[in-house]
Design a protein around this motif. Structure first.
Motif, short mmCIF file in Angstrom:
data_model
loop_
_atom_site.label_atom_id
_atom_site.label_comp_id
_atom_site.label_asym_id
_atom_site.label_seq_id
_atom_site.Cartn_x
_atom_site.Cartn_y
_atom_site.Cartn_z
N LYS A 120 0.79 16.28 11.37
CA LYS A 120 1.09 15.16 10.98
C LYS A 120 0.85 14.45 9.29
CE LYS A 120 -0.41 12.22 14.91
NZ LYS A 120 -0.62 11.69 15.34
N TYR A 147 3.84 7.00 18.36
CA TYR A 147 3.28 7.00 16.46
C TYR A 147 2.84 6.31 16.33
CZ TYR A 147 7.04 10.15 15.67
OH TYR A 147 8.27 11.10 15.77
N TYR A 172 -1.66 10.31 5.45
CA TYR A 172 -1.98 8.17 4.93
C TYR A 172 -2.56 8.21 3.76
CZ TYR A 172 -1.88 3.44 5.37
OH TYR A 172 -1.46 1.75 5.34
N ASP A 173 -1.73 7.67 2.94
CA ASP A 173 -3.14 7.11 2.30
C ASP A 173 -2.18 5.29 1.24
OD1 ASP A 173 -4.22 6.37 -0.36
OD2 ASP A 173 -3.35 7.31 -1.41
N ASP A 174 -3.04 4.19 2.09
CA ASP A 174 -2.98 3.32 2.25
C ASP A 174 -3.48 3.03 0.75
OD1 ASP A 174 -6.19 3.80 1.54
OD2 ASP A 174 -6.75 2.34 2.72
N ARG A 228 -0.23 3.32 15.23
CA ARG A 228 -0.45 2.79 13.35
C ARG A 228 -1.16 2.64 12.51
NH1 ARG A 228 2.20 -3.00 14.61
NH2 ARG A 228 3.09 -2.79 16.39
N PRO A 229 -0.97 2.97 11.23
CA PRO A 229 -1.84 3.38 10.45
C PRO A 229 -3.06 2.69 10.48
CG PRO A 229 -0.29 2.38 9.29
CD PRO A 229 -0.34 1.99 10.67
N GLY A 256 -6.51 10.08 4.87
CA GLY A 256 -5.52 10.11 4.29
C GLY A 256 -5.97 11.38 3.79
N ALA A 288 -5.46 14.37 6.23
CA ALA A 288 -4.66 14.37 7.39
C ALA A 288 -5.13 14.99 8.69
CB ALA A 288 -3.31 14.18 7.29
N ARG A 311 -10.29 4.88 11.23
CA ARG A 311 -9.94 5.77 12.26
C ARG A 311 -10.49 7.70 12.62
NH1 ARG A 311 -3.75 7.23 10.78
NH2 ARG A 311 -4.91 8.52 9.22
#
Length: 123
Positions: free
Chosen positions: A115, A89, A118-120, A91-92, A108, A111, A99
């Motif tokens: 998958k 996997y 992703y929300d930072d 890394r975020p 995020g 996506a 990205r």
């Protein structure tokens, strides 16, 4: 041999000589030798019998790999941590990093298919 070093073995022999006495010591030594030979023969016969009953498919099995004493959790964790294989996997992305051509905040929202987004900024 049973956790006995050389000096302890010598002391046991001297005490046995004193307790048993010089006239009976050869008889007991002969009986002990016969008992050891008989035990060795029993173990060899048992091993041969097990090998015969298991058949040829078990003759090449490495039984030391099945020893439960080798499963030390510390060694297993250390080997897993030192494994140099790449991670499955990714890394975020960090804050402000880019990205796949998108910023981390917009990544995020859109996506990749299959998958989880992703929300930072999530708590």
């Amino acid at each position: 041999m049973f956790g006995i070093n050389g000096w302890e073995f010598v002391i046991i022999i001297v005490v046995a000589m004193l307790v048993i006495g010089p006239e009976r010591l050869p008889t007991y030594a002969e009986q002990l030798g016969a008992m050891v030979r008989r035990g060795r023969d029993l173990l060899q016969n048992a091993k041969a019998r097990v090998d015969d009953e298991l058949g040829p498919e078990f003759s090449d099995v490495d039984w030391s790999k099945l020893d439960p004493r080798q499963y030390d959790p510390r060694r297993i964790v250390r080997d897993a941590l030192l494994d140099d294989s790449p991670s499955e996997y990714p890394r975020p992305a960090a804050d402000g990093a880019v990205r796949n051509g998108m910023s981390a905040t917009s990544a995020g929202a859109a996506a990749e298919p299959g998958k989880a987004p992703y929300d930072d900024e999530a708590t």
